[in-house]
Design a protein around this motif. Structure first.
Motif, PDB file in Angstrom:
ATOM      1  N   LEU A  56       7.348   5.919   9.930  1.00 44.96           N
ATOM      2  CA  LEU A  56       6.828   4.566  10.103  1.00 44.96           C
ATOM      3  C   LEU A  56       7.469   3.634   9.065  1.00 44.96           C
ATOM      4  O   LEU A  56       6.829   3.156   8.132  1.00 44.96           O
ATOM      5  N   LYS A  57       8.758   3.402   9.253  1.00 40.76           N
ATOM      6  CA  LYS A  57       9.492   2.559   8.325  1.00 40.76           C
ATOM      7  C   LYS A  57      10.225   1.461   9.103  1.00 40.76           C
ATOM      8  O   LYS A  57      10.648   1.673  10.241  1.00 40.76           O
ATOM      9  N   PHE A  58      10.352   0.323   8.472  1.00 43.00           N
ATOM     10  CA  PHE A  58      11.047  -0.808   9.092  1.00 43.00           C
ATOM     11  C   PHE A  58      12.540  -0.669   8.790  1.00 43.00           C
ATOM     12  O   PHE A  58      12.964  -0.732   7.635  1.00 43.00           O
ATOM     13  N   LYS A  59      13.322  -0.453   9.833  1.00 41.19           N
ATOM     14  CA  LYS A  59      14.752  -0.236   9.663  1.00 41.19           C
ATOM     15  C   LYS A  59      15.506  -1.574   9.722  1.00 41.19           C
ATOM     16  O   LYS A  59      15.372  -2.339  10.678  1.00 41.19           O
TER      17      LYS A  59
ATOM     18  N   SER B 191      13.028  -2.996   0.087  1.00 37.94           N
ATOM     19  CA  SER B 191      11.810  -3.797  -0.061  1.00 37.94           C
ATOM     20  C   SER B 191      11.103  -4.018   1.277  1.00 37.94           C
ATOM     21  O   SER B 191       9.881  -4.151   1.327  1.00 37.94           O
ATOM     22  N   PHE B 192      11.898  -4.075   2.364  1.00 36.85           N
ATOM     23  CA  PHE B 192      11.307  -4.277   3.692  1.00 36.85           C
ATOM     24  C   PHE B 192      10.922  -2.966   4.372  1.00 36.85           C
ATOM     25  O   PHE B 192      10.124  -2.970   5.306  1.00 36.85           O
ATOM     26  N   GLU B 193      11.492  -1.872   3.909  1.00 38.14           N
ATOM     27  CA  GLU B 193      11.294  -0.574   4.558  1.00 38.14           C
ATOM     28  C   GLU B 193       9.824  -0.192   4.715  1.00 38.14           C
ATOM     29  O   GLU B 193       9.394   0.253   5.786  1.00 38.14           O
ATOM     30  N   PRO B 194       8.978  -0.347   3.673  1.00 36.48           N
ATOM     31  CA  PRO B 194       7.584   0.100   3.803  1.00 36.48           C
ATOM     32  C   PRO B 194       6.623  -0.979   4.292  1.00 36.48           C
ATOM     33  O   PRO B 194       5.417  -0.894   4.024  1.00 36.48           O
ATOM     34  N   ILE B 195       7.105  -1.992   5.001  1.00 37.79           N
ATOM     35  CA  ILE B 195       6.239  -3.122   5.359  1.00 37.79           C
ATOM     36  C   ILE B 195       5.056  -2.696   6.224  1.00 37.79           C
ATOM     37  O   ILE B 195       3.917  -3.126   6.003  1.00 37.79           O
ATOM     38  N   PHE B 196       5.287  -1.818   7.209  1.00 39.39           N
ATOM     39  CA  PHE B 196       4.189  -1.361   8.069  1.00 39.39           C
ATOM     40  C   PHE B 196       3.231  -0.445   7.288  1.00 39.39           C
ATOM     41  O   PHE B 196       2.012  -0.529   7.447  1.00 39.39           O
ATOM     42  N   ILE B 197       3.827   0.424   6.452  1.00 39.99           N
ATOM     43  CA  ILE B 197       2.999   1.313   5.623  1.00 39.99           C
ATOM     44  C   ILE B 197       2.139   0.495   4.680  1.00 39.99           C
ATOM     45  O   ILE B 197       0.954   0.790   4.472  1.00 39.99           O
ATOM     46  N   SER B 198       2.702  -0.558   4.125  1.00 39.72           N
ATOM     47  CA  SER B 198       1.956  -1.421   3.195  1.00 39.72           C
ATOM     48  C   SER B 198       0.755  -2.049   3.880  1.00 39.72           C
ATOM     49  O   SER B 198      -0.342  -2.122   3.302  1.00 39.72           O
ATOM     50  N   MET B 199       0.953  -2.487   5.106  1.00 34.04           N
ATOM     51  CA  MET B 199      -0.154  -3.099   5.846  1.00 34.04           C
ATOM     52  C   MET B 199      -1.301  -2.105   6.031  1.00 34.04           C
ATOM     53  O   MET B 199      -2.483  -2.448   5.856  1.00 34.04           O
TER      54      MET B 199
END
Length: 435
Positions: free
Chosen positions: A162-165, A177-185
């Motif tokens: 679940l990473k933003f590619k 910095s953008f990779e974990p955006i969904f995980i962060s949410m």
């Protein structure tokens, strides 16, 4: 002895092995170690601000320096839970080969989301602010739980991909910095759910719930004299059989930091130390390395065998600095039946004697001295922490420690002399035959 060894090898060694390989437990130990730059960095100020002299404290206040020294402590030890929340999540993620920085920041964020964000002022009006106590001793265990929960969620979601590619041409700094955006949410949503959920309970928030229930029990049990003595007993027992005591100490580190921070807060407020007895018994029970081998080092000054005379030249000085590996492996003490009793039981005996003395003598204790490196000689730490009375008590306990080890050392020294004499006679016999 063989029965005990078989029992430990069958039941305890596998547990110790699993603990040493467990990422969560090791992340706790590593995470607190990573806060070393914070604790050691302010150690100098903590000691200078809290030297055990009333005239000195009054002088610092009179020249306006004391408040500035306390500001250093407020920015470090008194908000240690903040550093812990980042460090533990970072350490776990690093062990799992995840994005450690992102996970660390999310651990810090989740902790701040969960804890109260209002402080009641003197006029009874709620002010939007974080209470210092919640960022220090009161919040360390909660920071541990929330940051590890965050790290586990982060790792589980990362494994699921679940990473933003980002496109290949994007700079790595931007991509990471953008990779974990969904995980962060999702992580923030979990923290938010915890905050809201406990907001509808009589406790009002998770920190208050934990402190009033589980945390209260953990601290009362963990920071008690019986637990301290059992901890040292088990650590010495495992060390005797070759299992490093760090396996036992690692889970205790959060409670130890809670003890130090709480006592320092009490000292700054001019109140009696909450954990004075536990801190003193801990100091009295263990010094000179695990097993209190400094007593054996002094016994070896009277050695008659060449073996132990030579060994003490190597081991004596390190033992004064609480480094006793040369003694443990060089003697050896490990799996040496002669020294089972003094090595395993010395801490318990010394701790109980210290506790007994406390019933008749009032000892002072400066908790900031607990921040000194573990290699600080016990007599230096004792004097700085409690002045002449604590120093004298430690020296008396050293005498007891020497007495505990001496008869067992005499047995080993006599045996070594006999072996050396036999070897010498055998050598002479060979020379005579050659002639």
């Amino acid at each position: 002895m063989e029965t005990i060894e078989k029992f430990l090898n069958k039941f305890i060694s596998p547990i110790a092995q699993k603990m040493s390989e467990n990422d969560t437990i090791q992340s706790i130990a590593e995470g607190f170690m990573r806060t070393g730059p914070v604790t050691f960095g302010v150690c100098f100020f903590a000691i200078l601000a809290n030297l055990p002299f009333t005239w000195y404290a009054d002088w610092l206040k009179s020249i306006g320096i004391y408040d500035h020294m306390q500001a250093v402590l407020n920015a470090s030890l008194n908000i240690l839970a903040l550093y812990v929340s980042f460090s533990l999540a970072y350490s776990f993620a690093k062990r799992k080969n995840d994005n450690a920085l992102s996970c660390g920041f999310l651990g810090l964020l989740s902790f701040l989301v969960v804890i109260p964000q209002t402080v009641i002022g003197k006029d009874g009006v709620a002010i939007a602010a974080f209470q210092l106590d919640n960022l220090g001793g009161n919040g360390i265990l909660v920071a541990l739980i929330i940051s590890l929960l965050t790290a586990h969620i982060y790792h589980a979601l990362s494994k699921k991909g679940l990473k933003f590619k980002m496109p290949d041409g994007v700079p790595p700094m931007v991509s990471e910095s953008f990779e974990p955006i969904f995980i962060s949410m999702i992580v923030v949503l979990v923290a938010f759910a915890i905050r809201v959920g406990f907001g509808f309970t009589p406790y009002g928030d998770f920190l208050n719930f934990f402190s009033s229930t589980i945390g209260d029990v953990l601290i009362k049990v963990g920071l008690s004299v019986p637990t301290i003595l059992i901890l040292y007993f088990v650590a010495n027992l495992l060390w005797f059989f070759g299992i490093h005591p760090n396996t036992v100490y690692a889970p205790f580190v959060p409670l130890q930091m809670t003890l130090i921070v709480t006592n320092m807060k009490d000292l700054a407020a001019g109140e009696p130390l909450t954990y004075l007895t536990v801190a003193l018994v801990s100091m009295f029970a263990s010094f000179g390395g695990n097993g209190n081998t400094v007593g054996l080092a002094f016994c070896m000054l009277r050695a008659k065998s060449k073996r132990y005379k030579q060994l003490n030249k190597v081991a004596f000085i390190p033992n004064l600095f609480n480094i006793n590996e040369p003694m443990i492996f060089g003697f050896p003490l490990m799996l040496n039946p002669t020294f089972f009793i003094p090595m395993v039981f010395s801490s318990t005996i010394l701790g109980l004697l210290g506790l007994f003395a406390m019933q008749f003598i009032t000892f002072d204790f400066n908790p900031s001295m607990s921040l000194l490196p573990f290699t600080t000689p016990f007599f230096v730490r004792g004097f700085l922490a409690g002045g002449i009375k604590v120093l004298v008590m430690l020296l008396l306990l050293l005498v007891v420690n020497i007495i505990i080890y001496y008869p067992f050392f005499k047995i080993a020294d006599k045996k070594a002399c006999e072996e050396e004499q036999a070897a010498l006679e055998a050598e002479k016999g060979e020379l005579n035959e050659a002639q």
